[in-house]
Scaffold this motif. Structure first.
Motif, PDB file in Angstrom:
ATOM      1  N   HIS A 127       8.843  -6.574   9.156  1.00  0.00           N
ATOM      2  CA  HIS A 127       7.410  -6.724   9.419  1.00  0.00           C
ATOM      3  C   HIS A 127       6.964  -5.892  10.620  1.00  0.00           C
ATOM      4  O   HIS A 127       5.832  -5.420  10.663  1.00  0.00           O
ATOM      5  CB  HIS A 127       7.066  -8.200   9.651  1.00  0.00           C
ATOM      6  N   GLY A 128       7.862  -5.735  11.568  1.00  0.00           N
ATOM      7  CA  GLY A 128       7.463  -4.971  12.742  1.00  0.00           C
ATOM      8  C   GLY A 128       8.094  -3.607  12.846  1.00  0.00           C
ATOM      9  O   GLY A 128       7.520  -2.697  13.444  1.00  0.00           O
ATOM     10  N   HIS A 129       9.284  -3.446  12.249  1.00  0.00           N
ATOM     11  CA  HIS A 129      10.024  -2.199  12.441  1.00  0.00           C
ATOM     12  C   HIS A 129      10.512  -1.593  11.133  1.00  0.00           C
ATOM     13  O   HIS A 129      11.363  -0.708  11.152  1.00  0.00           O
ATOM     14  CB  HIS A 129      11.234  -2.453  13.359  1.00  0.00           C
ATOM     15  N   GLY A 130      10.013  -2.067  10.008  1.00  0.00           N
ATOM     16  CA  GLY A 130      10.492  -1.569   8.730  1.00  0.00           C
ATOM     17  C   GLY A 130      10.171  -0.098   8.521  1.00  0.00           C
ATOM     18  O   GLY A 130       9.043   0.347   8.757  1.00  0.00           O
ATOM     19  N   GLU A 131      11.175   0.644   8.062  1.00  0.00           N
ATOM     20  CA  GLU A 131      10.977   2.075   7.835  1.00  0.00           C
ATOM     21  C   GLU A 131      10.086   2.338   6.622  1.00  0.00           C
ATOM     22  O   GLU A 131       9.539   3.434   6.467  1.00  0.00           O
ATOM     23  CB  GLU A 131      12.327   2.772   7.636  1.00  0.00           C
ATOM     24  N   TYR A 132       9.945   1.348   5.732  1.00  0.00           N
ATOM     25  CA  TYR A 132       9.176   1.552   4.505  1.00  0.00           C
ATOM     26  C   TYR A 132       7.856   0.781   4.515  1.00  0.00           C
ATOM     27  O   TYR A 132       7.273   0.542   3.472  1.00  0.00           O
ATOM     28  CB  TYR A 132      10.021   1.133   3.294  1.00  0.00           C
ATOM     29  N   ARG A 133       7.409   0.389   5.680  1.00  0.00           N
ATOM     30  CA  ARG A 133       6.117  -0.279   5.782  1.00  0.00           C
ATOM     31  C   ARG A 133       4.990   0.702   5.463  1.00  0.00           C
ATOM     32  O   ARG A 133       5.115   1.919   5.635  1.00  0.00           O
ATOM     33  CB  ARG A 133       5.890  -0.816   7.201  1.00  0.00           C
ATOM     34  N   LEU A 134       3.870   0.147   5.007  1.00  0.00           N
ATOM     35  CA  LEU A 134       2.668   0.962   4.815  1.00  0.00           C
ATOM     36  C   LEU A 134       2.072   1.239   6.189  1.00  0.00           C
ATOM     37  O   LEU A 134       1.701   0.306   6.907  1.00  0.00           O
ATOM     38  CB  LEU A 134       1.665   0.216   3.930  1.00  0.00           C
ATOM     39  N   ARG A 135       1.959   2.490   6.550  1.00  0.00           N
ATOM     40  CA  ARG A 135       1.559   2.858   7.907  1.00  0.00           C
ATOM     41  C   ARG A 135       0.206   3.554   7.968  1.00  0.00           C
ATOM     42  O   ARG A 135      -0.252   3.921   9.044  1.00  0.00           O
ATOM     43  CB  ARG A 135       2.629   3.764   8.529  1.00  0.00           C
ATOM     44  N   TYR A 136      -0.397   3.765   6.825  1.00  0.00           N
ATOM     45  CA  TYR A 136      -1.703   4.426   6.817  1.00  0.00           C
ATOM     46  C   TYR A 136      -2.459   3.975   5.577  1.00  0.00           C
ATOM     47  O   TYR A 136      -1.872   3.471   4.608  1.00  0.00           O
ATOM     48  CB  TYR A 136      -1.539   5.946   6.826  1.00  0.00           C
ATOM     49  N   PRO A 137      -3.795   4.127   5.573  1.00  0.00           N
ATOM     50  CA  PRO A 137      -4.598   3.657   4.436  1.00  0.00           C
ATOM     51  C   PRO A 137      -4.295   4.429   3.163  1.00  0.00           C
ATOM     52  O   PRO A 137      -4.031   5.634   3.203  1.00  0.00           O
ATOM     53  CB  PRO A 137      -6.050   3.896   4.898  1.00  0.00           C
ATOM     54  N   MET A 138      -4.328   3.716   2.055  1.00  0.00           N
ATOM     55  CA  MET A 138      -4.145   4.316   0.736  1.00  0.00           C
ATOM     56  C   MET A 138      -5.319   3.921  -0.147  1.00  0.00           C
ATOM     57  O   MET A 138      -5.794   2.790  -0.095  1.00  0.00           O
ATOM     58  CB  MET A 138      -2.830   3.854   0.101  1.00  0.00           C
ATOM     59  N   LYS A 139      -5.767   4.859  -0.967  1.00  0.00           N
ATOM     60  CA  LYS A 139      -6.893   4.615  -1.865  1.00  0.00           C
ATOM     61  C   LYS A 139      -6.467   4.917  -3.295  1.00  0.00           C
ATOM     62  O   LYS A 139      -5.830   5.937  -3.565  1.00  0.00           O
ATOM     63  CB  LYS A 139      -8.093   5.488  -1.477  1.00  0.00           C
ATOM     64  N   LEU A 140      -6.840   4.021  -4.212  1.00  0.00           N
ATOM     65  CA  LEU A 140      -6.511   4.198  -5.617  1.00  0.00           C
ATOM     66  C   LEU A 140      -7.505   5.162  -6.251  1.00  0.00           C
ATOM     67  O   LEU A 140      -8.688   4.862  -6.377  1.00  0.00           O
ATOM     68  CB  LEU A 140      -6.543   2.847  -6.337  1.00  0.00           C
ATOM     69  N   VAL A 141      -7.004   6.321  -6.653  1.00  0.00           N
ATOM     70  CA  VAL A 141      -7.832   7.368  -7.249  1.00  0.00           C
ATOM     71  C   VAL A 141      -7.212   7.765  -8.587  1.00  0.00           C
ATOM     72  O   VAL A 141      -6.080   8.250  -8.629  1.00  0.00           O
ATOM     73  CB  VAL A 141      -7.943   8.599  -6.332  1.00  0.00           C
ATOM     74  N   ASN A 142      -7.954   7.517  -9.682  1.00  0.00           N
ATOM     75  CA  ASN A 142      -7.491   7.869 -11.028  1.00  0.00           C
ATOM     76  C   ASN A 142      -6.115   7.281 -11.330  1.00  0.00           C
ATOM     77  O   ASN A 142      -5.232   7.939 -11.888  1.00  0.00           O
ATOM     78  CB  ASN A 142      -7.457   9.393 -11.212  1.00  0.00           C
ATOM     79  N   GLY A 143      -5.930   6.023 -10.917  1.00  0.00           N
ATOM     80  CA  GLY A 143      -4.681   5.330 -11.225  1.00  0.00           C
ATOM     81  C   GLY A 143      -3.535   5.608 -10.282  1.00  0.00           C
ATOM     82  O   GLY A 143      -2.450   5.048 -10.453  1.00  0.00           O
ATOM     83  N   LYS A 144      -3.734   6.448  -9.265  1.00  0.00           N
ATOM     84  CA  LYS A 144      -2.679   6.754  -8.311  1.00  0.00           C
ATOM     85  C   LYS A 144      -3.204   6.592  -6.890  1.00  0.00           C
ATOM     86  O   LYS A 144      -4.367   6.888  -6.609  1.00  0.00           O
ATOM     87  CB  LYS A 144      -2.170   8.190  -8.501  1.00  0.00           C
ATOM     88  N   TYR A 145      -2.322   6.094  -6.007  1.00  0.00           N
ATOM     89  CA  TYR A 145      -2.714   5.903  -4.617  1.00  0.00           C
ATOM     90  C   TYR A 145      -2.587   7.208  -3.840  1.00  0.00           C
ATOM     91  O   TYR A 145      -1.578   7.905  -3.948  1.00  0.00           O
ATOM     92  CB  TYR A 145      -1.846   4.827  -3.963  1.00  0.00           C
ATOM     93  N   GLU A 146      -3.633   7.496  -3.080  1.00  0.00           N
ATOM     94  CA  GLU A 146      -3.658   8.695  -2.253  1.00  0.00           C
ATOM     95  C   GLU A 146      -3.908   8.298  -0.797  1.00  0.00           C
ATOM     96  O   GLU A 146      -4.646   7.353  -0.514  1.00  0.00           O
ATOM     97  CB  GLU A 146      -4.759   9.656  -2.717  1.00  0.00           C
TER      98      GLU A 146
END
Length: 260
Positions: A127-146
């Motif tokens: 939760h605090g130090h995970g290497e695979y955490r989401l670190r920036y905003p993602m937006k769903l565009v045409n079925g894929k996150y950008e």
């Protein structure tokens, strides 16, 4: 090189003349070895190969680097702490290197979790130090996150929320708090809801435990559990009704297995 099996028995007597002819042709065309000679010479070859590898191929292992610093080169401390997910009180040993939480271990002498973790507790460090955490905003565009910038995310969300409040009023939005919030985060969220102009807010802990509090209060006269986990191991009889403790509460299930 053709490896042959020396056999004086009659196993091959029933072979066809074609097989005998093929076998004689291969024997004449290729040098042959019996299994004993083959294994003896192979062992010698492997020994020579290992000796050579000690000189050239096998070298001292070098630790990898992360962030420009050698892993394991700094001061390592083990700090005893408590899992923050729920109120069970499972103990966790946090391994800290140069002030950074690098890994965790379950505490085997803990009377609560008995050296085990549930799925949430096992991911406590992430939760605090995970290497695979989401670190920036993602937006769903045409079925894929950008990936988008923080400014873009804040602008788009703010504009859509303001449009919704203008069209349907401030009570059209409901805000739910998290039991992972600390006191300051909960205070700021409640303050934001007030500025939004609504009272539609609640907390996850109240929703999650309101039914259990009512049930336990009506049964025992107290809105929380009245027994300890160690009591479970001293029970003569235990019933699970409408519950899968192995999934919903694996730590308590561990105590029940000890009792069994």
């Amino acid at each position: 090189m053709l490896l042959t099996k020396k056999n004086s028995g009659t196993a091959g007597a029933s072979a066809s003349p074609f097989v005998h002819s093929l076998r004689r042709g291969l024997t004449q065309a290729l040098p042959t070895l019996d299994r004993r000679t083959f294994l003896r010479r192979s062992g010698l070859g492997v020994g020579v190969g290992l000796a050579a590898s000690q000189l050239s191929l096998v070298k001292k292992a070098q630790a990898g680097t992360q962030g420009g610093a050698n892993i394991g080169a700094g001061k390592v401390e083990v700090k005893r702490t408590v899992c923050t997910h729920c109120s069970v009180g499972c103990a966790v040993d946090a391994v800290v290197e140069n002030g950074v939480w690098v890994r965790q271990e379950a505490v085997f002498d803990s009377p609560i979790n008995l050296g085990a973790h549930c799925a949430k507790g096992a991911a406590l460090r992430e939760h605090g130090h995970g290497e695979y955490r989401l670190r920036y905003p993602m937006k769903l565009v045409n079925g894929k996150y950008e990936r988008i910038s923080w400014d873009t995310a804040l602008t788009e969300i703010s504009e859509r929320m303001l449009e919704l409040r203008k069209a349907s009023g401030p009570d059209s939005v409901y805000f739910i708090g998290s039991s992972k919030h600390n006191n300051e985060q909960a205070y700021l969220m409640r303050k934001f809801v007030s500025f939004w102009g609504s009272n539609n807010t609640d907390h996850q802990a109240r929703i999650c435990h309101s039914t259990t509090v009512a049930g336990v209060a009506n049964t025992w006269g107290y809105g929380a559990m009245t027994n300890s986990y160690n009591d479970m191991q001293n029970s003569k009889c235990a019933l699970y009704i409408g519950s899968n403790a192995a999934e919903a509460h694996p730590v308590s299930m561990l105590h029940m297995l000890h009792a069994k």
